[in-house]
Write a protein that holds these residues in place. Structure first.
Motif, PDB file in Angstrom:
ATOM      1  N   ILE A 100      -3.450  13.897 -13.936  1.00 33.04           N
ATOM      2  CA  ILE A 100      -2.431  12.975 -14.443  1.00 33.04           C
ATOM      3  C   ILE A 100      -1.047  13.469 -14.023  1.00 33.04           C
ATOM      4  CG2 ILE A 100      -3.694  12.008 -16.394  1.00 33.04           C
ATOM      5  CD1 ILE A 100      -2.332  14.072 -18.177  1.00 33.04           C
ATOM      6  N   ASP A 101      -0.991  14.711 -13.581  1.00 31.64           N
ATOM      7  CA  ASP A 101       0.296  15.303 -13.208  1.00 31.64           C
ATOM      8  C   ASP A 101       0.529  15.319 -11.695  1.00 31.64           C
ATOM      9  OD1 ASP A 101      -1.824  17.014 -13.027  1.00 31.64           O
ATOM     10  OD2 ASP A 101      -0.785  18.774 -13.792  1.00 31.64           O
ATOM     11  N   LYS A 112       4.972   0.906  -7.680  1.00 36.43           N
ATOM     12  CA  LYS A 112       5.366   1.959  -8.625  1.00 36.43           C
ATOM     13  C   LYS A 112       6.865   2.208  -8.550  1.00 36.43           C
ATOM     14  CE  LYS A 112       0.865   3.987  -8.938  1.00 36.43           C
ATOM     15  NZ  LYS A 112      -0.095   4.886  -8.342  1.00 36.43           N
ATOM     16  N   THR A 132       4.996  13.889  -8.220  1.00 36.03           N
ATOM     17  CA  THR A 132       4.319  12.619  -7.955  1.00 36.03           C
ATOM     18  C   THR A 132       5.282  11.447  -8.136  1.00 36.03           C
ATOM     19  OG1 THR A 132       2.266  13.598  -8.741  1.00 36.03           O
ATOM     20  CG2 THR A 132       2.320  11.203  -8.637  1.00 36.03           C
ATOM     21  N   ASN A 180       8.623  15.465   8.657  1.00 37.17           N
ATOM     22  CA  ASN A 180       8.632  14.271   7.801  1.00 37.17           C
ATOM     23  C   ASN A 180       9.771  13.352   8.199  1.00 37.17           C
ATOM     24  OD1 ASN A 180       6.425  14.942   6.264  1.00 37.17           O
ATOM     25  ND2 ASN A 180       7.594  15.959   4.663  1.00 37.17           N
ATOM     26  N   THR A 184      -3.997   6.462   4.735  1.00 40.36           N
ATOM     27  CA  THR A 184      -4.011   7.426   3.640  1.00 40.36           C
ATOM     28  C   THR A 184      -4.099   6.665   2.321  1.00 40.36           C
ATOM     29  OG1 THR A 184      -1.607   7.368   3.650  1.00 40.36           O
ATOM     30  CG2 THR A 184      -2.642   9.180   4.825  1.00 40.36           C
ATOM     31  N   GLU A 215       0.839  -1.211   0.000  1.00 43.49           N
ATOM     32  CA  GLU A 215       0.000   0.000   0.000  1.00 43.49           C
ATOM     33  C   GLU A 215       0.871   1.257   0.000  1.00 43.49           C
ATOM     34  OE1 GLU A 215      -3.284  -0.057  -0.020  1.00 43.49           O
ATOM     35  OE2 GLU A 215      -3.540  -2.222   0.194  1.00 43.49           O
ATOM     36  N   SER A 216       0.311   2.351  -0.479  1.00 43.18           N
ATOM     37  CA  SER A 216       1.035   3.625  -0.438  1.00 43.18           C
ATOM     38  C   SER A 216       1.160   4.090   1.003  1.00 43.18           C
ATOM     39  CB  SER A 216       0.276   4.695  -1.214  1.00 43.18           C
ATOM     40  OG  SER A 216       0.139   4.308  -2.553  1.00 43.18           O
ATOM     41  N   ASP A 217       2.271   4.685   1.353  1.00 41.39           N
ATOM     42  CA  ASP A 217       2.394   5.246   2.705  1.00 41.39           C
ATOM     43  C   ASP A 217       1.931   6.714   2.682  1.00 41.39           C
ATOM     44  OD1 ASP A 217       4.450   6.890   1.920  1.00 41.39           O
ATOM     45  OD2 ASP A 217       6.005   5.894   3.072  1.00 41.39           O
ATOM     46  N   PRO A 218       1.843   7.373   3.842  1.00 40.83           N
ATOM     47  CA  PRO A 218       1.268   8.730   3.848  1.00 40.83           C
ATOM     48  C   PRO A 218       2.038   9.753   3.010  1.00 40.83           C
ATOM     49  CG  PRO A 218       1.327   7.823   6.059  1.00 40.83           C
ATOM     50  CD  PRO A 218       2.074   6.871   5.199  1.00 40.83           C
ATOM     51  N   TRP A 219       3.283   9.439   2.663  1.00 42.63           N
ATOM     52  CA  TRP A 219       4.069  10.374   1.852  1.00 42.63           C
ATOM     53  C   TRP A 219       3.931  10.072   0.358  1.00 42.63           C
ATOM     54  CZ3 TRP A 219       5.387   8.405   6.502  1.00 42.63           C
ATOM     55  CH2 TRP A 219       5.630   9.330   7.519  1.00 42.63           C
ATOM     56  N   GLY A 220       3.186   9.016   0.053  1.00 37.34           N
ATOM     57  CA  GLY A 220       2.923   8.682  -1.346  1.00 37.34           C
ATOM     58  C   GLY A 220       3.819   7.591  -1.891  1.00 37.34           C
ATOM     59  N   LEU A 223       9.223  15.449   0.906  1.00 35.33           N
ATOM     60  CA  LEU A 223       9.504  16.868   1.077  1.00 35.33           C
ATOM     61  C   LEU A 223      10.472  17.090   2.237  1.00 35.33           C
ATOM     62  CD1 LEU A 223       8.473  19.931   0.483  1.00 35.33           C
ATOM     63  CD2 LEU A 223       7.179  19.529   2.567  1.00 35.33           C
ATOM     64  N   VAL A 239       3.914  15.841   6.222  1.00 40.77           N
ATOM     65  CA  VAL A 239       2.875  14.845   6.464  1.00 40.77           C
ATOM     66  C   VAL A 239       2.626  14.805   7.962  1.00 40.77           C
ATOM     67  CG1 VAL A 239       2.429  12.367   6.447  1.00 40.77           C
ATOM     68  CG2 VAL A 239       3.257  13.496   4.409  1.00 40.77           C
ATOM     69  N   TYR A 240       1.372  14.842   8.290  1.00 44.48           N
ATOM     70  CA  TYR A 240       0.820  14.941   9.631  1.00 44.48           C
ATOM     71  C   TYR A 240       0.884  16.372  10.155  1.00 44.48           C
ATOM     72  CZ  TYR A 240       0.822   9.908   9.433  1.00 44.48           C
ATOM     73  OH  TYR A 240       0.605   8.620   9.034  1.00 44.48           O
ATOM     74  N   ASN A 276      -0.828  13.481  -7.816  1.00 38.22           N
ATOM     75  CA  ASN A 276      -1.600  12.396  -7.192  1.00 38.22           C
ATOM     76  C   ASN A 276      -1.375  12.424  -5.674  1.00 38.22           C
ATOM     77  OD1 ASN A 276      -3.194  10.115  -6.965  1.00 38.22           O
ATOM     78  ND2 ASN A 276      -1.518   8.691  -7.400  1.00 38.22           N
ATOM     79  N   PHE A 283       3.906  16.035 -12.615  1.00 37.89           N
ATOM     80  CA  PHE A 283       4.479  14.714 -12.919  1.00 37.89           C
ATOM     81  C   PHE A 283       5.705  14.396 -12.041  1.00 37.89           C
ATOM     82  CE2 PHE A 283       2.452  16.112 -16.875  1.00 37.89           C
ATOM     83  CZ  PHE A 283       1.530  15.090 -17.031  1.00 37.89           C
ATOM     84  N   PRO A 308       2.272  22.749  -1.248  1.00 38.68           N
ATOM     85  CA  PRO A 308       3.367  21.814  -1.557  1.00 38.68           C
ATOM     86  C   PRO A 308       4.337  21.635  -0.402  1.00 38.68           C
ATOM     87  CG  PRO A 308       3.534  23.814  -2.886  1.00 38.68           C
ATOM     88  CD  PRO A 308       2.221  23.863  -2.198  1.00 38.68           C
ATOM     89  N   SER A 349       8.007  19.479  -5.250  1.00 34.67           N
ATOM     90  CA  SER A 349       6.599  19.157  -4.981  1.00 34.67           C
ATOM     91  C   SER A 349       5.650  19.952  -5.866  1.00 34.67           C
ATOM     92  CB  SER A 349       6.262  19.464  -3.518  1.00 34.67           C
ATOM     93  OG  SER A 349       7.236  18.931  -2.688  1.00 34.67           O
ATOM     94  N   GLU A 358       6.260   8.825  -5.254  1.00 33.32           N
ATOM     95  CA  GLU A 358       5.954   7.391  -5.408  1.00 33.32           C
ATOM     96  C   GLU A 358       7.214   6.535  -5.294  1.00 33.32           C
ATOM     97  OE1 GLU A 358       1.977   7.796  -8.234  1.00 33.32           O
ATOM     98  OE2 GLU A 358       3.888   7.258  -9.145  1.00 33.32           O
ATOM     99  N   MET A 418      -1.817  12.293  -1.519  1.00 29.56           N
ATOM    100  CA  MET A 418      -2.428  11.331  -0.604  1.00 29.56           C
ATOM    101  C   MET A 418      -3.632  12.007   0.053  1.00 29.56           C
ATOM    102  SD  MET A 418      -0.475   8.832  -1.082  1.00 29.56           S
ATOM    103  CE  MET A 418      -1.013   7.663   0.139  1.00 29.56           C
TER     104      MET A 418
END
Lengths: 314, 324
Positions: B209-210, A75, A153, A167, B246, A65-70, A162, B139-140, B212, A150, B135, A146, A157, B214
């Motif tokens: 598409i650019d 992927k 992301t 973080n 998430t 699964e994706s984690d909270p940071w993506g 960031l 997180v959190y 995504n 494209f 941006p 960020s 992934e 959480m």
């Protein structure tokens, strides 16, 4: 006329007589180069077994699964399939000092070179593919990333996060290793005369290591400065365009300079030192780490492979 | 015996009773406190046929006079303020000044009247939107993180100001009245009709598409449970409300709808300004589709007597099952 052949990093100079022959020779060399480039990428890909083995080992640690940071392992593995030939084939990367990495989280610090943060990609690829127990190193990236369509992301992934203290702390709590470039943009955005000269180290990474009580793993990358051998930093224009840096270089695509990555001996966090210690106290430890990386750079430069544009530090 | 006595003494005011969440919460309150006297008010219409006798619905304009009369006559001990007007442009006739009047002046009136008429506890529903989707968000985001939404999106100014006003009011009057401020993430559910639910279930909605980012989702049942528990179990304070799980937005959209329109979100922001007349999607929400705004709700979890029933993924699946 100079043509760079990516397969063997040689610069071939045509010495034929008339212009027609010269053009023909160039065409032949170009075709050969493209063919060899293609076969090189094909040959240096991960085999199915290697890929599956890495995937299985990483899945045990990170899940699907994706984690909270993506970060998403599936992927990230797809990206790794594409980046590994660049790592192993195009840049012929070698990793030294694997024995210094133990099975625990670290703050990994490295010199920052190569103008476009390819060094981060190379280090993360090395840690994901070359260690007995592979790991996804979470690179702390510049805020600017960020905002990019494209790219932001894709970076998230693949494990990029960031660059933020919260973080970092959350990731360390989850037993994940974090990659920090203490020089920041100043390290990567150097003009040619400053290549391989370490810039000022910020203190944040050391305070984060103290907070998380994790050791620091120094890393040095040799060869990345020559991706763009001649660079002028247009600082004024970069400021106008709100960009972190604007390197101007005759080559748009990084040259296939062979890369060596050295992992140094871990720096154990001093016991009893508080994360809120004064800058003066922190600076003493940072100096030791900076000197260690500086020594690694010197020794790495002496041992590196030949490349036409190899630079020597001042 | 004591429990029964408590149940009898509950007198609860729910402002914004016509909303989906208020209706679900009312039922939960009645399950927990069957003898509670509930007064629901809203400026919109409400079908009250399914409610028992102890639920009284009043349709009224949100004026100071009307509220004053209500507070004077009913002597409430708990007030739920769920009447924040959103920017979903569901009603394009709602002007900015109307929204400001309701969200800011209206909230102020309710707070002052609650204090004046000795209400014991007031529960205010804010939103995680106050933090802004930026941006540079780590997180959190904790409850003490800066509320940056209004810096970038002027249209969210009233939402941020309402939250800040309630917060400062809470500290100022903490000896006299207990205040709970809830900042939930995206509340979704088959009985809700908010912007995010519409977005998730619509097949024609733009999907980046650019970018995504959480996302966190909370099911309407869990949210109403938190509201219900706010009456007694949760200490006064400010709380983020979100399930720790998430999920990437594209995956969420895949679960709840047959797809969306693949879109370059960074370009959509500019285009949105041109096609604003025909497309009612709020500008600021585009950034919430691009950048993360992940909240930490561990302080709330420490106080809840029961866990959430739905994870973010389960909440999305429930939304999808109802659509089917």
């Amino acid at each position: 006329m100079a043509i760079i052949s990516p397969c063997n990093n040689l610069v071939q100079i045509t010495q034929s007589g008339n212009i027609g022959e010269k053009v023909k020779t160039i065409e032949i060399i170009t075709m050969k180069s493209l063919k060899s480039l293609f076969s090189l990428f094909k040959d240096s890909s991960l085999t199915k077994e290697e890929y599956q083995s890495i995937h299985q080992k990483l899945q045990k640690q990170y899940g699907s699964e994706s984690d909270p940071w993506g970060f998403n392992l599936e992927k990230a593995m797809k990206s790794l399939k594409r980046t590994y030939p660049i790592y192993k084939g195009y840049f012929q990367a070698r990793l030294f000092g694997k024995e210094n990495v133990q099975d625990k989280p670290y703050i990994i610090i490295s010199n920052h070179t190569g103008q476009i943060a390819i060094d981060g990609m190379l280090i993360t690829t090395a840690f994901a593919t070359e260690l007995e127990k592979p790991r996804v190193v979470r690179a702390l990236v510049e805020r600017f990333f960020s905002t990019l369509p494209f790219v932001g992301t894709w970076v998230n992934e693949g494990g990029g996060v960031l660059g933020d203290r919260h973080n970092c702390q959350h990731l360390l709590k989850r037993n994940q290793s974090v990659l920090v470039f203490p020089e920041g943009v100043k390290g990567i955005a150097k003009s040619t005369p400053d290549y391989y000269q370490l810039q000022h180290f910020t203190r944040g990474f050391f305070r984060m290591a103290l907070t998380g009580q994790v050791d620091i793993l120094p890393v040095c990358v040799i060869g990345a400065e020559e991706f763009y051998p001649y660079v002028y930093q247009a600082k004024g224009i970069a400021k106008l365009l709100s960009l972190p840096a604007l390197p101007l270089s005759p080559n748009l695509i990084p040259l296939p300079s062979p890369v060596d990555i050295y992992i140094g001996k871990p720096y154990t966090i001093p016991k009893g030192l508080c994360a809120d210690a004064t800058d003066q106290v922190i600076d003493e430890h940072i100096k030791v780490l900076k000197d260690q990386i500086s020594d690694m750079i010197k020794s790495g430069l002496e041992k590196r492979r030949e490349f036409y544009f190899n630079k020597r530090p001042k | 015996m004591n429990a029964k006595k408590n149940q009898k003494t509950k007198s609860i005011l729910i402002i914004g009773m016509s909303g989906g969440l208020a209706k679900i919460t009312t039922k939960k309150i009645l399950d927990k406190f069957p003898h509670a006297e509930i007064c629901g008010v809203d400026s919109r219409n409400l079908d009250t046929t399914n409610y028992p006798e102890n639920v009284n619905f009043i349709q009224m304009k949100y004026t100071r006079g009307n509220f004053e009369k209500l507070f004077r006559e009913k002597k409430f001990d708990t007030v739920f303020h769920l009447a924040r007007m959103s920017h979903s442009s569901a009603n394009p006739m709602i002007t900015v000044s109307k929204r400001l009047d309701l969200n800011l002046m209206g909230t102020r009136r309710i707070l002052d009247l609650s204090l004046k008429f000795n209400v014991k506890r007031i529960i205010i529903l804010s939103t995680y939107h106050v933090y802004g989707a930026l941006p540079e968000n780590p997180v959190y985001l904790k409850e003490d993180s800066a509320l940056k939404a209004s810096i970038k999106y002027p249209e969210l100014r009233d939402v941020v100001e309402m939250d800040q006003m309630a917060t400062s009011w809470m500290w100022k009057n903490k000896e006299a009245i207990e205040t709970v401020i809830l900042r939930p993430c995206n509340v979704i559910g088959p009985r809700l009709n908010n912007t995010i639910t519409e977005y998730l279930t619509a097949n024609y909605a733009p999907i980046g598409i650019d970018f995504n980012p959480m996302f966190q989702f909370i099911h309407e049942e869990d949210m109403s449970n938190v509201l219900c528990q706010s009456i007694e179990s949760i200490s006064p304070g400010i709380y983020n409300v979100a399930h720790p799980e998430t999920i990437p937005l594209r995956e969420a959209k895949k679960i709840t709808s047959d797809g969306g329109i693949p879109t370059l979100l960074f370009a959509l922001e500019k285009i949105g300004k041109i096609i604003k007349q025909v497309w009612t999607f709020p500008d600021y929400l585009i950034h919430y589709l691009m950048y993360p705004c992940i909240i930490d709700s561990s302080p709330l979890f420490n106080q809840l007597s029961e866990d959430f029933q739905f994870t973010s993924r389960q909440a999305l699946e429930d939304l999808k099952s109802i659509e089917d």
